[in-house]
Design a protein around this motif. Structure first.
Motif, PDB file in Angstrom:
ATOM      1  N   PRO A  73       0.825  -1.212   0.000  1.00  0.00           N
ATOM      2  CA  PRO A  73       0.000   0.000   0.000  1.00  0.00           C
ATOM      3  C   PRO A  73       0.858   1.262   0.000  1.00  0.00           C
ATOM      4  N   LYS A  74       0.312   2.353  -0.545  1.00  0.00           N
ATOM      5  CA  LYS A  74       1.012   3.634  -0.488  1.00  0.00           C
ATOM      6  C   LYS A  74       1.179   4.055   0.965  1.00  0.00           C
ATOM      7  N   ILE A  75       2.344   4.638   1.288  1.00  0.00           N
ATOM      8  CA  ILE A  75       2.623   4.984   2.684  1.00  0.00           C
ATOM      9  C   ILE A  75       2.776   6.489   2.900  1.00  0.00           C
ATOM     10  N   GLY A  76       2.628   7.296   1.846  1.00  0.00           N
ATOM     11  CA  GLY A  76       2.710   8.745   1.996  1.00  0.00           C
ATOM     12  C   GLY A  76       4.120   9.214   2.288  1.00  0.00           C
ATOM     13  N   ASN A  77       4.311  10.542   2.309  1.00  0.00           N
ATOM     14  CA  ASN A  77       5.665  11.043   2.572  1.00  0.00           C
ATOM     15  C   ASN A  77       6.088  10.848   4.027  1.00  0.00           C
ATOM     16  N   GLY A  78       5.114  10.683   4.926  1.00  0.00           N
ATOM     17  CA  GLY A  78       5.463  10.373   6.311  1.00  0.00           C
ATOM     18  C   GLY A  78       5.994   8.955   6.443  1.00  0.00           C
ATOM     19  N   GLY A  79       5.294   8.005   5.820  1.00  0.00           N
ATOM     20  CA  GLY A  79       5.774   6.626   5.831  1.00  0.00           C
ATOM     21  C   GLY A  79       7.095   6.501   5.104  1.00  0.00           C
ATOM     22  N   SER A  80       7.238   7.257   4.020  1.00  0.00           N
ATOM     23  CA  SER A  80       8.488   7.250   3.265  1.00  0.00           C
ATOM     24  C   SER A  80       9.642   7.786   4.116  1.00  0.00           C
ATOM     25  N   THR A  81       9.370   8.806   4.923  1.00  0.00           N
ATOM     26  CA  THR A  81      10.393   9.343   5.839  1.00  0.00           C
ATOM     27  C   THR A  81      10.868   8.263   6.806  1.00  0.00           C
ATOM     28  N   LEU A  82       9.919   7.531   7.378  1.00  0.00           N
ATOM     29  CA  LEU A  82      10.277   6.463   8.321  1.00  0.00           C
ATOM     30  C   LEU A  82      11.102   5.382   7.628  1.00  0.00           C
ATOM     31  N   HIS A  83      10.711   5.030   6.404  1.00  0.00           N
ATOM     32  CA  HIS A  83      11.439   3.996   5.662  1.00  0.00           C
ATOM     33  C   HIS A  83      12.861   4.461   5.339  1.00  0.00           C
ATOM     34  N   VAL A  84      13.020   5.728   5.001  1.00  0.00           N
ATOM     35  CA  VAL A  84      14.356   6.266   4.710  1.00  0.00           C
ATOM     36  C   VAL A  84      15.258   6.162   5.938  1.00  0.00           C
ATOM     37  N   LEU A  85      14.707   6.438   7.115  1.00  0.00           N
ATOM     38  CA  LEU A  85      15.505   6.322   8.348  1.00  0.00           C
ATOM     39  C   LEU A  85      16.026   4.895   8.510  1.00  0.00           C
ATOM     40  N   GLN A  86      15.191   3.927   8.201  1.00  0.00           N
ATOM     41  CA  GLN A  86      15.631   2.535   8.298  1.00  0.00           C
ATOM     42  C   GLN A  86      16.724   2.236   7.268  1.00  0.00           C
ATOM     43  N   CYS A  87      16.548   2.737   6.043  1.00  0.00           N
ATOM     44  CA  CYS A  87      17.571   2.529   5.007  1.00  0.00           C
ATOM     45  C   CYS A  87      18.910   3.142   5.420  1.00  0.00           C
ATOM     46  N   LEU A  88      18.866   4.327   6.018  1.00  0.00           N
ATOM     47  CA  LEU A  88      20.104   4.991   6.443  1.00  0.00           C
ATOM     48  C   LEU A  88      20.815   4.181   7.523  1.00  0.00           C
ATOM     49  N   GLU A  89      20.042   3.664   8.482  1.00  0.00           N
ATOM     50  CA  GLU A  89      20.656   2.867   9.540  1.00  0.00           C
ATOM     51  C   GLU A  89      21.269   1.591   8.967  1.00  0.00           C
TER      52      GLU A  89
END
Length: 646
Positions: free
Chosen positions: A132-148
């Motif tokens: 499902p689409k997660i919006g720019n808020g969900g995308s922000t959270l996913h980016v944090l995980q990718c960075l870690e």
């Protein structure tokens, strides 16, 4: 990390006789010149090795040597080395799916090869997880995980800029294939794209920023001026947001800050640091007044170069970008890990910022007015985010001499680049940039805008229209208020006013094919109906889609639409023919347009038809970039010839 002395609250000296607009223009040009020195500079980055690395999502971090120049070209001198800490450690662009991720990576690689970006920086394209689409808020959270996952313990010392770029730009379809973040702008050498402009306008931020992440969007422009000794600092815990004086009408479609009373400021400065009591998301004018968000402008402020002279006596402070420190980023990441897979869209602005400040309440969690798709779990997730962030500070940096421009729709795109005299003055926008074309007609209010294109001397483009990455033949005339993007048109044709047309390359069953998408500038590509019987409620060039389908000999049925059958619209209707040549695709789409304009039949039954949604799935990025490169080489050779002849 090097830090400059703190000058918060103390405005710099104001140049005598300089008004807000001239100060804003001067500050903008200064930042552009500063960024121009970094384009192509090789940075010495913390934790950056040689070669390229891939993260678990297939996101690439570039840190490679400059490629050899093409034959016959002289390499320009590289800019100065960028010392560690004076530019972003990491630049992140988000993508909505794998296709878009690949498109962004290809374009990033091209820009880096041409030394159009500071090299040595970690550039990533992080794609949203499938589902499902997660919006720019969900995308922000996913980016944090990718960075870690990518940087491990090192990410707690990095300054990161996150530019939300996911989505298919239905309101600005010339950016649908290659992305809003790579939208061309009418200035710069080489031509600036939105990515370049973002990095240029924020060029002074990293050195004044504690480790953390700046979050912004790909389709807006922030211009600002501050005093000579002022600094925009992102060094506070929690969230820190920029705020711009705006009309109450603008406030209704943006986020609005309700500020805590100021205890020490006696006069308005170009830069102020304040605390926010609460954040309102797309509020009504009544709500702005009731909450205390409305401010009164003073003529003394305007005379001192503070504020926007176009504002009425009442104004509010609206949002643009915001920063989170590393501790807050870790808090959000822990929440994301606990949540597991997201099942709905989260808004980084509406769902994060409304939870902040001492005046924040939980009232907003059940408000679904501004939600594109209601999901059953949305309220539950909003409540969890509220509990997570409640009590965190929302620091606000007031930029009292600033402008916020949105470039996310066809109307905004045309207005700002052809008719907006203020933006043209502030940024030095040009009517003709890196193009070969005849002198275009102008009137007092607007001009045509030609970007990276070749136009025959006998062609014509009316004021108010924009042509980008295209080749137009001698018998082509373009009516006003139109967008021509990525096209090669060499037949005799008059494109009527308010026309949008773009040609996309596709790879279908291994073969290269083409489709030219044509719409009216006023067509609403986001509008959907849920029943086939309501198709007549959709409009194409102002004509009921039902009538258009009759002209084209197409029957209304489930097979006429791609995608989810509960979302029937111009985005998913199969009306665009697949052709083996560019010329054929343009010609047949212009006949579609002509049939609607003249209400004359044109049978589409013999063609293989695709929707815009499907065309984007088949898009061939390499071929589209190849066409741009061919234009680039031809324009470059022509300009070299003109220079040698002069």
């Amino acid at each position: 990390r090097k830090r400059a002395r703190d000058t918060r609250g103390r405005g710099g000296a104001m140049p005598v006789g300089a008004g807000p607009e001239s100060l804003l223009s001067r500050a903008t040009q200064k930042r552009l010149e500063k960024f121009a020195q970094l384009r192509g500079a090789i940075g010495l980055r913390r934790g950056t090795g040689e070669g390229a690395r891939r993260c678990v999502d297939g996101c690439q971090s570039h840190s490679f040597a400059s490629p050899p120049p093409p034959p016959g070209f002289t390499r320009p001198a590289l800019g100065k080395i960028v010392p560690a800490g004076e530019f972003w450690d990491v630049v992140v662009i988000t993508a909505v799916d794998k296709k878009q991720e690949i498109a962004y990576q290809q374009q990033l690689s091209e820009k880096l090869k041409r030394k159009q970006l500071p090299l040595g920086v970690h550039y990533h394209v992080f794609v949203d997880p499938p589902g499902p689409k997660i919006g720019n808020g969900g995308s922000t959270l996913h980016v944090l995980q990718c960075l870690e996952e990518h940087y491990g313990d090192k990410w707690d010392s990095l300054t990161v800029i996150l530019i939300h770029s996911g989505g298919y730009s239905q309101r600005l379809p010339n950016a649908s294939a290659l992305g809003k973040i790579f939208t061309a702008l009418p200035f710069g050498d080489p031509i600036y794209q939105m990515l370049d402009l973002k990095l240029a306008m924020y060029i002074d931020f990293p050195i004044q920023m504690n480790p953390g992440m700046l979050i912004t969007c790909a389709d807006d422009i922030e211009l600002y001026n501050i005093g000579e000794t002022d600094l925009i600092r992102f060094d506070q815990p929690g969230f820190t947001a920029l705020a711009h004086p705006s009309s109450l009408t603008i406030g209704m479609t943006h986020g609005v800050f309700v500020l805590e009373p100021s205890s020490h400021l006696t006069e308005k400065r170009q830069l102020e640091y304040r605390s926010c009591n609460r954040f309102l998301h797309k509020p009504s004018i009544e709500s702005m007044h009731q909450s205390g968000a409305v401010c009164l402008i003073s003529q003394s402020s305007l005379s001192e170069g503070v504020g926007d002279s176009t504002l009425n006596s009442e104004y509010v402070y609206t949002d643009s970008l915001f920063y989170i420190d590393h501790a807050t980023a870790k808090l959000l990441l822990t929440f994301y890990k606990q949540m597991g897979k997201l099942c709905c869209e989260i808004d980084a602005y509406g769902d994060f910022l409304q939870a902040l400040g001492p005046g924040a309440t939980q009232d907003y969690v059940k408000n679904i007015e501004n939600v594109s798709k209601e999901e059953s779990c949305l309220v539950e997730i909003r409540e969890k985010i509220f509990r997570l962030l409640k009590g965190l500070p929302l620091n606000v940096i007031l930029l009292n001499n600033s402008k916020f421009y949105h470039i996310g729709t066809t109307h905004e795109y045309l207005f700002h680049f052809t008719s907006d005299r203020k933006l043209k003055s502030e940024m030095g926008l040009l009517p003709n940039i890196f193009s070969i074309c005849p002198k275009s007609a102008k009137d007092l209010e607007k001009s045509a805008c030609i970007i990276h294109s070749i136009l025959s001397p006998m062609s014509s483009v009316e004021p108010g229209s924009l042509v980008e990455y295209s080749r137009l033949g001698s018998e082509v005339s373009v009516g006003t208020n139109s967008i021509i993007s990525g096209c090669c048109i060499d037949t005799k044709v008059h494109l009527p006013p308010n026309t949008f047309i773009t040609t996309l390359s596709m790879r279908i069953d291994g073969g290269l094919m083409y489709a030219s998408i044509v719409f009216g500038i006023d067509d609403n590509l986001k509008k959907n109906v849920t029943k086939l019987s309501d198709v007549h409620l959709l409009h194409y060039f102002g004509v009921s889609l039902g009538e258009c389908l009759e002209l084209w000999g197409l029957r209304v049925s489930d097979q006429l639409f791609s995608g989810h059958k509960s979302a029937l619209g111009l985005w998913t209707v199969r009306i665009f023919p697949v052709c083996s040549t560019v010329n054929d695709s343009v010609e047949v789409s212009l006949r579609i347009l002509d049939s609607v304009k003249n209400m004359s039949p044109f049978q589409l039954g013999g063609f293989k038809l695709l929707s815009v949604e499907e065309i984007l799935c088949y898009k061939d990025i390499e071929d589209m970039l190849k066409f741009r490169q061919q234009l680039y080489e031809e324009i470059t050779l022509q300009k070299l010839k003109e220079k040698s002849d002069s």
